[in-house]
Design a protein around this motif. Structure first.
Motif, mmCIF file in Angstrom:
data_model
loop_
_atom_site.group_PDB
_atom_site.id
_atom_site.type_symbol
_atom_site.label_atom_id
_atom_site.label_comp_id
_atom_site.label_asym_id
_atom_site.label_seq_id
_atom_site.Cartn_x
_atom_site.Cartn_y
_atom_site.Cartn_z
ATOM 1 N N UNK A 31 0.828 -1.209 0.000
ATOM 2 C CA UNK A 31 0.000 0.000 0.000
ATOM 3 C C UNK A 31 0.859 1.255 0.000
ATOM 4 N N UNK A 32 0.262 2.317 -0.499
ATOM 5 C CA UNK A 32 0.810 3.652 -0.305
ATOM 6 C C UNK A 32 -0.240 4.462 0.453
ATOM 7 N N UNK A 33 0.175 5.124 1.510
ATOM 8 C CA UNK A 33 -0.744 5.894 2.348
ATOM 9 C C UNK A 33 -0.208 7.299 2.538
ATOM 10 N N UNK A 34 -1.093 8.267 2.450
ATOM 11 C CA UNK A 34 -0.694 9.640 2.765
ATOM 12 C C UNK A 34 -1.899 10.426 3.263
ATOM 13 N N UNK A 35 -1.621 11.516 3.941
ATOM 14 C CA UNK A 35 -2.685 12.397 4.410
ATOM 15 C C UNK A 35 -2.513 13.774 3.785
ATOM 16 N N UNK A 36 -3.627 14.462 3.627
ATOM 17 C CA UNK A 36 -3.601 15.857 3.217
ATOM 18 C C UNK A 36 -4.315 16.689 4.283
ATOM 19 N N UNK A 37 -3.909 17.926 4.420
ATOM 20 C CA UNK A 37 -4.575 18.857 5.332
ATOM 21 C C UNK A 37 -5.352 19.854 4.488
ATOM 22 N N UNK A 89 -8.079 16.652 8.387
ATOM 23 C CA UNK A 89 -7.165 15.630 7.880
ATOM 24 C C UNK A 89 -7.924 14.677 6.953
ATOM 25 N N UNK A 90 -7.387 14.481 5.763
ATOM 26 C CA UNK A 90 -7.950 13.486 4.847
ATOM 27 C C UNK A 90 -6.891 12.408 4.608
ATOM 28 N N UNK A 91 -7.263 11.161 4.839
ATOM 29 C CA UNK A 91 -6.349 10.032 4.617
ATOM 30 C C UNK A 91 -6.629 9.392 3.262
ATOM 31 N N UNK A 92 -5.581 9.090 2.520
ATOM 32 C CA UNK A 92 -5.701 8.402 1.232
ATOM 33 C C UNK A 92 -4.880 7.108 1.316
ATOM 34 N N UNK A 93 -5.522 5.961 1.029
ATOM 35 C CA UNK A 93 -4.858 4.664 1.101
ATOM 36 C C UNK A 93 -5.009 3.974 -0.254
ATOM 37 N N UNK A 94 -3.883 3.641 -0.883
ATOM 38 C CA UNK A 94 -3.862 3.075 -2.210
ATOM 39 C C UNK A 94 -3.293 1.664 -2.169
ATOM 40 N N UNK A 95 -4.038 0.722 -2.693
ATOM 41 C CA UNK A 95 -3.521 -0.638 -2.821
ATOM 42 C C UNK A 95 -2.723 -0.742 -4.113
ATOM 43 N N UNK A 96 -1.493 -1.205 -4.011
ATOM 44 C CA UNK A 96 -0.585 -1.235 -5.167
ATOM 45 C C UNK A 96 -0.664 -2.555 -5.903
#
Length: 500
Positions: free
Chosen positions: A154-160, A493-500
């Protein structure tokens, strides 16, 4: 869009006591225009030093606030303000800081006239306001999300992201400083604001609004709506289009703001509320260095600071010596009177209601049996001036020890051990500020860890810096002003989780 007819509110020319002359805006500032209230009503703004009227300003109606919310909402959703390169918002905030700095003498004089504080103190407030704007300009593109490692799959990141339309309600004790504490971080993060200044001190907020327009802050991004709390404050807390509300004021009102904000649409809120802060003086303290700290702790701004060190606890080994030195210092070094006279340390109480409240508490203290070391009386025939008042040998169950007075009144009691001093300090339901006077770094750090307060000052007091967060615990509220922490209060906070 609401179809309302708005008439332009003309400014008035004011000559300040030090000879400076300027054009004072008198209207509601909505969508980059100064306008009269819908019902045309105005109210007088009083000079607390002379008890005379400075000018009259428009008093917002519920309809006016609703229109301001519509304009702000449109500025947030239908323009590029929230989505542009944050460096552009930083550039505007930097320009605003420069403009305020170029007018620091005028802004300081307006503050002294409207609030009653001394000109020197007002200048310090404006300096902090300028620094808040500069900090916000620097942080605009630096408060970001993060990446989170949860493994190769996975790749995970947050945006404000900005919250949206922010309602902001400020008190009368620090008009220009509290304004920038709230507006600057909100704008840096891409939000839009509707700010209600205290009804008794609206002048610098309206003057600041004119600077916002001058430097190019877009229409609808900053709106200033003076008026009574029961009208303007209620409209901000109850409107579901307001997504964030920041309030500074009394604990009693703060509780109702929290309830109303939650019931309307579960607004994100921050509250900076009342205080009854303790100032501990240990046996090893340097009395000569301690005296100015005690004075700043309680008599700065005529005691009208939520974090004021209004309960002084002195270790028994130097109790008598400190009392004698404190009395002599106050009676020889601290002068009260005209805010524009450089010889005066303490100016006027900001309004008649607060003056009467303080004088009533002084009477309560006398009736409770507390001894007066010095002070306790009005100064002069005109203006709301009160001599610095010290009660000593007080008991912990006295009202003057338990209740926030919000004026130049302090209680002094003694303690034996470090543990007893900390217990007395922590006995209050408030937890905003606290102070420690000691020559021992070990004692200072140990006690700082034990005190239940949002801020601990060691060998200084009421010493603010725009880079240091400020706020309370317990019934002094939650959330922080200033420092990096405040910017997170104006983002989601917004979390984005991407399955690779």
């Amino acid at each position: 869009m609401t179809k309302l007819q708005f008439d332009t509110a003309e400014p008035v020319r004011i000559t300040l006591p030090n000879g400076l002359t300027y054009e004072q805006p008198t209207g509601l500032f909505i969508n980059n225009k100064f306008m009269k209230a819908q019902d045309g009503k105005t109210y007088p703004v009083e000079d607390p030093s002379t008890e005379t009227t400075i000018c009259e300003v428009s008093s917002a109606t519920t309809e006016d606030v609703e229109y301001a919310i519509e304009c702000a909402d449109r500025a947030f959703h239908d323009t590029e303000w929230a989505t542009q390169d944050p460096r552009e918002r930083g550039r505007l905030l930097s320009k605003l800081a420069d403009e305020l700095e170029s007018q620091i003498d005028l802004a300081s004089s307006i503050e002294a006239l409207d609030n009653g504080k001394t000109l020197a103190l007002a200048r310090g407030d404006v300096t902090i306001a300028i620094n808040c704007l500069r900090d916000a300009a620097a942080y605009a593109d630096k408060i970001n999300g993060r990446t989170i490692n949860t493994g190769d799959g996975y790749m995970n990141f947050t945006t404000l992201e900005p919250i949206g339309v922010c309602g902001q309600i400020i008190p009368w004790n620090f008009p220009i400083m509290m304004l920038t504490w709230k507006i600057a971080p909100a704008l840096a993060m891409g939000n839009v604001c509707i700010l209600k200044p205290a009804a008794v001190t609206p002048l610098n907020a309206l003057y600041f609004a004119s600077l916002c327009k001058k430097v190019g802050i877009p229409a609808g991004v900053v709106n200033i709506v003076p008026g009574p709390g029961r009208t303007v404050g209620a409209a901000l807390t109850n409107d579901p289009r307001i997504r964030k509300l920041a309030f500074t004021g009394s604990t009693e009102v703060g509780k109702s703001v929290a309830v109303d904000s939650s019931e309307s649409n579960l607004k994100k809120i921050t509250l900076e509320l009342g205080g009854k802060s303790a100032h501990l003086v240990f046996d090893d303290a340097d009395i000569k260095k301690t005296l100015p700290n005690l004075v700043n702790g309680i008599f700065k701004n005529a005691g009208q600071i939520c974090s004021s060190g209004s309960r002084i606890y002195v270790q028994e080994g130097i109790y008598d010596e400190l009392l004698a030195a404190f009395k002599a210092y106050l009676e020889t070094e601290i002068k009260v009177g005209n805010p524009f006279d450089k010889a005066n340390f303490q100016g006027a109480i900001t309004n008649r209601q607060q003056f009467d409240t303080i004088m009533n508490y002084i009477d309560i203290g006398k009736k409770e049996g507390a001894k007066i070391l010095t002070g306790g009386e009005k100064v002069g025939d005109k203006g709301y001036f009160i001599r610095p008042t010290v009660f000593y040998d007080v008991k912990e169950d006295m009202r003057i020890v338990k209740e926030e007075i919000f004026g130049p009144v302090v209680t002094v009691a003694k303690f034996k051990t470090l543990e007893e001093g900390v217990e007395m300090a922590n006995s209050s339901e408030f937890g905003l500020g606290s102070g420690i006077e000691t020559e021992s770094l070990s004692t200072g750090l140990k006690v700082a860890k034990m005190l239940k307060a949002g801020t601990v000052w060691i060998n200084t007091y009421n010493d603010f810096d725009s880079r240091v967060p400020f706020g309370g615990v317990k019934q002094s509220g939650y959330g922080r002003e200033m420092g990096e922490e405040v910017y997170h209060a104006y983002t989601e906070v917004k979390a984005v989780r991407i399955k690779l």
